[in-house]
Design a protein around this motif. Structure first.
Motif, PDB file in Angstrom:
ATOM      1  N   VAL A  44      42.604  34.474  33.233  1.00 55.41           N
ATOM      2  CA  VAL A  44      43.682  33.526  33.492  1.00 55.41           C
ATOM      3  C   VAL A  44      44.107  33.628  34.941  1.00 55.41           C
ATOM      4  O   VAL A  44      44.226  34.721  35.503  1.00 55.41           O
ATOM      5  CB  VAL A  44      44.905  33.812  32.584  1.00 55.41           C
ATOM      6  CG1 VAL A  44      45.984  32.757  32.800  1.00 55.41           C
ATOM      7  CG2 VAL A  44      44.490  33.870  31.127  1.00 55.41           C
ATOM      8  N   LYS A  45      44.345  32.461  35.557  1.00 56.21           N
ATOM      9  CA  LYS A  45      44.829  32.425  36.937  1.00 56.21           C
ATOM     10  C   LYS A  45      45.974  31.438  37.046  1.00 56.21           C
ATOM     11  O   LYS A  45      45.849  30.277  36.651  1.00 56.21           O
ATOM     12  CB  LYS A  45      43.702  32.037  37.899  1.00 56.21           C
ATOM     13  CG  LYS A  45      44.103  32.159  39.363  1.00 56.21           C
ATOM     14  CD  LYS A  45      42.921  31.932  40.286  1.00 56.21           C
ATOM     15  CE  LYS A  45      43.319  32.131  41.742  1.00 56.21           C
ATOM     16  NZ  LYS A  45      42.184  31.919  42.675  1.00 56.21           N
ATOM     17  N   ALA A  46      47.098  31.918  37.555  1.00 56.44           N
ATOM     18  CA  ALA A  46      48.245  31.048  37.822  1.00 56.44           C
ATOM     19  C   ALA A  46      48.200  30.587  39.267  1.00 56.44           C
ATOM     20  O   ALA A  46      47.587  31.236  40.124  1.00 56.44           O
ATOM     21  CB  ALA A  46      49.553  31.797  37.551  1.00 56.44           C
ATOM     22  N   THR A  47      48.812  29.464  39.547  1.00 57.61           N
ATOM     23  CA  THR A  47      48.803  28.887  40.890  1.00 57.61           C
ATOM     24  C   THR A  47      49.164  29.931  41.950  1.00 57.61           C
ATOM     25  O   THR A  47      50.228  30.545  41.900  1.00 57.61           O
ATOM     26  CB  THR A  47      49.806  27.728  40.980  1.00 57.61           C
ATOM     27  OG1 THR A  47      49.563  26.808  39.919  1.00 57.61           O
ATOM     28  CG2 THR A  47      49.681  26.994  42.307  1.00 57.61           C
ATOM     29  N   GLY A  48      48.234  30.133  42.894  1.00 60.34           N
ATOM     30  CA  GLY A  48      48.486  31.026  44.009  1.00 60.34           C
ATOM     31  C   GLY A  48      48.512  32.499  43.659  1.00 60.34           C
ATOM     32  O   GLY A  48      48.951  33.323  44.478  1.00 60.34           O
ATOM     33  N   GLN A  49      48.058  32.887  42.458  1.00 60.84           N
ATOM     34  CA  GLN A  49      48.093  34.277  42.024  1.00 60.84           C
ATOM     35  C   GLN A  49      46.680  34.818  41.800  1.00 60.84           C
ATOM     36  O   GLN A  49      45.719  34.065  41.689  1.00 60.84           O
ATOM     37  CB  GLN A  49      48.890  34.399  40.710  1.00 60.84           C
ATOM     38  CG  GLN A  49      50.290  33.841  40.787  1.00 60.84           C
ATOM     39  CD  GLN A  49      51.169  34.585  41.759  1.00 60.84           C
ATOM     40  OE1 GLN A  49      51.219  35.819  41.766  1.00 60.84           O
ATOM     41  NE2 GLN A  49      51.887  33.834  42.596  1.00 60.84           N
ATOM     42  N   GLU A  50      46.591  36.136  41.713  1.00 55.16           N
ATOM     43  CA  GLU A  50      45.314  36.759  41.401  1.00 55.16           C
ATOM     44  C   GLU A  50      44.969  36.552  39.928  1.00 55.16           C
ATOM     45  O   GLU A  50      45.845  36.355  39.085  1.00 55.16           O
ATOM     46  CB  GLU A  50      45.361  38.261  41.716  1.00 55.16           C
ATOM     47  CG  GLU A  50      45.496  38.582  43.200  1.00 55.16           C
ATOM     48  CD  GLU A  50      45.441  40.072  43.458  1.00 55.16           C
ATOM     49  OE1 GLU A  50      45.263  40.846  42.484  1.00 55.16           O
ATOM     50  OE2 GLU A  50      45.579  40.469  44.631  1.00 55.16           O
ATOM     51  N   GLU A  51      43.693  36.630  39.659  1.00 53.72           N
ATOM     52  CA  GLU A  51      43.212  36.423  38.293  1.00 53.72           C
ATOM     53  C   GLU A  51      43.607  37.593  37.396  1.00 53.72           C
ATOM     54  O   GLU A  51      43.588  38.755  37.802  1.00 53.72           O
ATOM     55  CB  GLU A  51      41.689  36.270  38.321  1.00 53.72           C
ATOM     56  CG  GLU A  51      41.090  35.751  37.035  1.00 53.72           C
ATOM     57  CD  GLU A  51      39.606  35.460  37.193  1.00 53.72           C
ATOM     58  OE1 GLU A  51      39.200  34.290  37.097  1.00 53.72           O
ATOM     59  OE2 GLU A  51      38.845  36.436  37.430  1.00 53.72           O
ATOM     60  N   THR A  52      43.981  37.286  36.152  1.00 56.47           N
ATOM     61  CA  THR A  52      44.325  38.295  35.149  1.00 56.47           C
ATOM     62  C   THR A  52      43.339  38.212  33.991  1.00 56.47           C
ATOM     63  O   THR A  52      42.962  37.116  33.570  1.00 56.47           O
ATOM     64  CB  THR A  52      45.753  38.063  34.609  1.00 56.47           C
ATOM     65  OG1 THR A  52      46.681  38.206  35.676  1.00 56.47           O
ATOM     66  CG2 THR A  52      46.093  39.045  33.505  1.00 56.47           C
ATOM     67  N   VAL A  53      42.932  39.363  33.482  1.00 61.52           N
ATOM     68  CA  VAL A  53      42.004  39.411  32.349  1.00 61.52           C
ATOM     69  C   VAL A  53      42.785  39.738  31.082  1.00 61.52           C
ATOM     70  O   VAL A  53      43.521  40.731  31.031  1.00 61.52           O
ATOM     71  CB  VAL A  53      40.904  40.468  32.567  1.00 61.52           C
ATOM     72  CG1 VAL A  53      39.986  40.534  31.343  1.00 61.52           C
ATOM     73  CG2 VAL A  53      40.102  40.146  33.820  1.00 61.52           C
ATOM     74  N   LEU A  54      42.650  38.889  30.067  1.00 61.18           N
ATOM     75  CA  LEU A  54      43.292  39.165  28.790  1.00 61.18           C
ATOM     76  C   LEU A  54      42.495  40.223  28.026  1.00 61.18           C
ATOM     77  O   LEU A  54      41.284  40.335  28.177  1.00 61.18           O
ATOM     78  CB  LEU A  54      43.401  37.890  27.945  1.00 61.18           C
ATOM     79  CG  LEU A  54      44.168  36.715  28.558  1.00 61.18           C
ATOM     80  CD1 LEU A  54      44.406  35.633  27.501  1.00 61.18           C
ATOM     81  CD2 LEU A  54      45.490  37.158  29.154  1.00 61.18           C
ATOM     82  N   GLN A  55      43.186  40.973  27.185  1.00 65.67           N
ATOM     83  CA  GLN A  55      42.548  42.025  26.403  1.00 65.67           C
ATOM     84  C   GLN A  55      42.753  41.763  24.919  1.00 65.67           C
ATOM     85  O   GLN A  55      43.806  41.283  24.494  1.00 65.67           O
ATOM     86  CB  GLN A  55      43.142  43.387  26.782  1.00 65.67           C
ATOM     87  CG  GLN A  55      42.868  43.787  28.223  1.00 65.67           C
ATOM     88  CD  GLN A  55      43.641  45.039  28.615  1.00 65.67           C
ATOM     89  OE1 GLN A  55      44.857  44.995  28.792  1.00 65.67           O
ATOM     90  NE2 GLN A  55      42.925  46.145  28.751  1.00 65.67           N
TER      91      GLN A  55
END
Length: 450
Positions: A308-319
Motif C-alpha cells: 500500500v502507498k499513500a500519496t507522497g508516502q513510502e510504501e507499506t507492506v500488509l501482513q
C-alpha cells in the motif's frame, strides 16, 4: 380345508411382502425425498472476481428464490448480506446478517433439544443450521459495517459477541459428542470414538485485533490491552492455524504527536467449499455399506502479499493476521467427523433392517419377481439415500491482512498492489480521497477475490 390353507398361505405371503415394503419405506426415507441443493451461482462469483459488486448483488437477488428453496433462509440472508456490504449497503447488510444470525441461534437451540432419533435421517432432509465459522465471522463483518457507518460502540458489541461464540465452541463440540454417544447407546451399537470431534481453534486474532483498535478509540484502555494480549495468545496457542509471524502493527507504539494513524485491513481470496467424500465399510460378512460425509476444501489464492502507498508516502507492506480458510476448515472438522459417524451409525441401523428383511424372506417359500426387485431396491437404497450435506454460505473471504501508516491529518489517495508468490503484481486498486483524522479511528478496508 385345502381352500382355507391356501387362503392362509396367501395372507401370510401378503403380510411378508407388506413387512418388506414397510422396512424399505421406514429405513430409507431419503430415497424418496429428493435432496438436490445445488444452485449455480457462477454469475455472481464472476462479477465478484471482476470487482463488480453491484452486479454480483443484483444477480444474487434474482436467484434468491431458487437459493431459498434449495438451501434455506440462513444461506440466502448471509450471502445477500455479504454482497450488500461489498456494495457499501452497510445498513442493509447488517439487517440481512442479523436475520441469518437469529436463524442460526434458533436452529442450534432446536438441535440440542431435538429427539436423538433424528440421527437416522440424512442431514440433507433437515433445514440448514449454519456452521460455527459462519456464525463467528458473521459478527466480525457486522462490526466492520458499523465502523463504516461511524458507529464504534455497536461495532465493539459485535466483536465481543463473536468472541463469546468462540469461547462456547468447546461446549458445542462436547454436545456433538454426547449426541453421538447417546444415539449409539440407544441403538445398541456399542461405544463410539468421539475424540476426533475436537478442533484447535478457540481464539480469533483478527477479531481481537479489531476489538483492540475500537476499544482504544473509545477510550476503553483495559479492554484494548486485553484484546491485544488475546491476539498474541491466538498466535502462541494455535501455531497450526497461525503459521506466519505476528503482524508488527500489533505491537506498534502510539503515533508521534500531531500524527494520525491510518489502519489498513484487506481481505483476499475465497473461503473453502464443502465437498462430498465417500467411503465403503463392512457392517457384516454379507453386507457392505457406503457412507457419505462433507469436508471443507480450501481454494488457492494467488495473492501472497499486499503493498500500500499513500500519496507522497513510502510504501507499506500488509501482513497476514488470519487465514479464515484455515479456521473454517479446523472448526468444521468436528462437524465432518460427526456427519461421518452418523452415517456409519445409520448404515449399521440399516444393516439391521436388511437382516430382518432377509430373515423374513427366508420364511417365504414362494418369492415373486416383484419381491426380488423390492429386495434389490432395498439394498440400492442403502447407498442412494446416503448423500453428504454440502450446503454452506458462498461469499466469505479466505485471508485477512493488516497494517498501518502514520500520516499528517488530511486527505490521501491510496494505491494497493496485490502480488503473487514471485512478486508479480496481479491487480492494482486505487482508493481516492481517504480522509485521515486526528484522534479518530481511521480504518480502510479492501477486498480482492481472485
Amino acid at each position: 380345508m385345502a381352500k382355507g390353507t391356501n387362503q392362509g398361505m396367501r395372507t401370510t405371503h401378503h403380510m411378508i411382502f407388506t413387512t418388506r415394503l414397510l422396512c424399505l419405506l421406514l429405513l430409507c426415507p431419503t430415497l424418496f425425498l429428493g435432496c438436490s441443493s445445488y444452485v449455480d451461482l457462477s454469475s455472481s462469483h464472476m462479477h465478484i472476481m471482476q470487482g463488480n459488486y453491484d452486479k454480483a448483488y443484483q444477480n444474487l437477488q434474482m436467484q434468491a428464490p431458487s437459493l431459498l428453496k434449495a438451501q434455506g433462509p440462513i444461506i440466502v440472508n448471509y450471502d445477500l448480506g455479504m454482497l450488500a456490504r461489498l456494495n457499501k449497503n452497510y445498513q442493509e447488510s447488517n439487517t440481512l446478517l442479523s436475520e441469518s444470525e437469529r436463524l442460526i441461534r434458533e436452529a442450534y437451540t432446536q438441535s440440542i433439544t431435538a429427539n436423538i432419533a433424528s440421527f437416522i435421517v440424512n442431514d440433507n432432509t433437515k433445514a440448514y443450521q449454519g456452521e460455527e465459522y459462519e456464525d463467528i465471522y458473521l459478527n466480525l463483518f457486522k462490526a466492520l459495517n458499523f465502523l463504516a457507518l461511524g458507529q464504534e460502540e455497536p461495532a465493539l458489541v459485535e466483536l465481543n459477541r463473536s468472541m463469546e461464540k468462540q469461547a462456547l465452541l468447546k461446549q458445542k463440540y462436547e454436545q456433538y459428542r454426547k449426541q453421538v454417544r447417546d444415539y449409539a447407546s440407544q441403538q445398541g451399537l456399542g461405544g463410539v470414538n468421539t475424540e476426533t470431534f475436537a478442533a484447535s481453534f478457540s481464539t480469533s486474532a483478527l477479531t481481537n485485533y479489531l476489538a483492540s483498535l475500537v476499544a482504544q478509540s473509545l477510550g476503553e484502555i483495559s479492554t484494548a490491552y486485553y484484546a491485544k494480549e488475546q491476539v498474541k495468545h491466538a498466535f502462541a496457542s494455535q501455531p497450526q492455524l497461525y503459521r506466519f509471524s505476528l503482524p508488527s502493527s500489533v505491537e506498534q507504539s502510539d503515533p508521534q504527536e500531531g500524527k494520525a494513524r491510518l489502519h489498513l485491513l484487506s481481505f483476499s481470496g475465497q473461503a473453502p467449499q464443502k465437498q462430498e467424500r465417500w467411503e465403503y465399510f463392512s457392517v457384516s460378512p454379507t453386507n457392505h455399506a457406503k457412507i457419505a460425509y462433507p469436508v471443507l476444501v480450501g481454494r488457492y489464492s494467488n495473492v501472497q502479499s499486499i503493498r500500500v502507498k499513500a500519496t507522497g508516502q513510502e510504501e507499506t507492506v500488509l501482513q497476514k493476521i488470519e487465514s479464515i480458510s484455515d479456521v473454517a476448515i479446523d472448526t468444521f472438522r468436528s462437524k465432518s467427523e460427526l456427519a461421518k459417524t452418523k452415517a456409519v451409525l445409520r448404515a449399521m441401523a440399516k444393516a439391521v433392517g436388511i437382516a430382518i428383511y432377509d430373515s423374513v424372506a427366508q420364511q417365504d417359500e414362494k418369492v415373486t419377481a416383484a419381491e426380488e426387485l423390492l429386495g434389490l431396491i432395498f439394498r440400492v437404497a442403502q447407498d442412494v439415500s446416503e448423500r453428504a450435506d454440502v450446503r454452506s454460505t458462498h461469499f466469505l473471504p479466505s485471508e485477512a491482512w493488516v497494517g498501518s501508516i502514520d500520516l499528517d491529518p488530511g486527505v490521501y489517495d491510496l494505491e494497493l498492489s496485490f502480488l503473487n508468490a514471485s512478486g508479480r503484481v496481479l491487480h492494482t486498486m486505487t482508493l481516492p480521497n481517504q480522509e485521515v483524522k486526528l484522534n479518530a479511528l481511521n480504518l480502510c478496508e479492501t477486498y480482492y477475490a481472485p
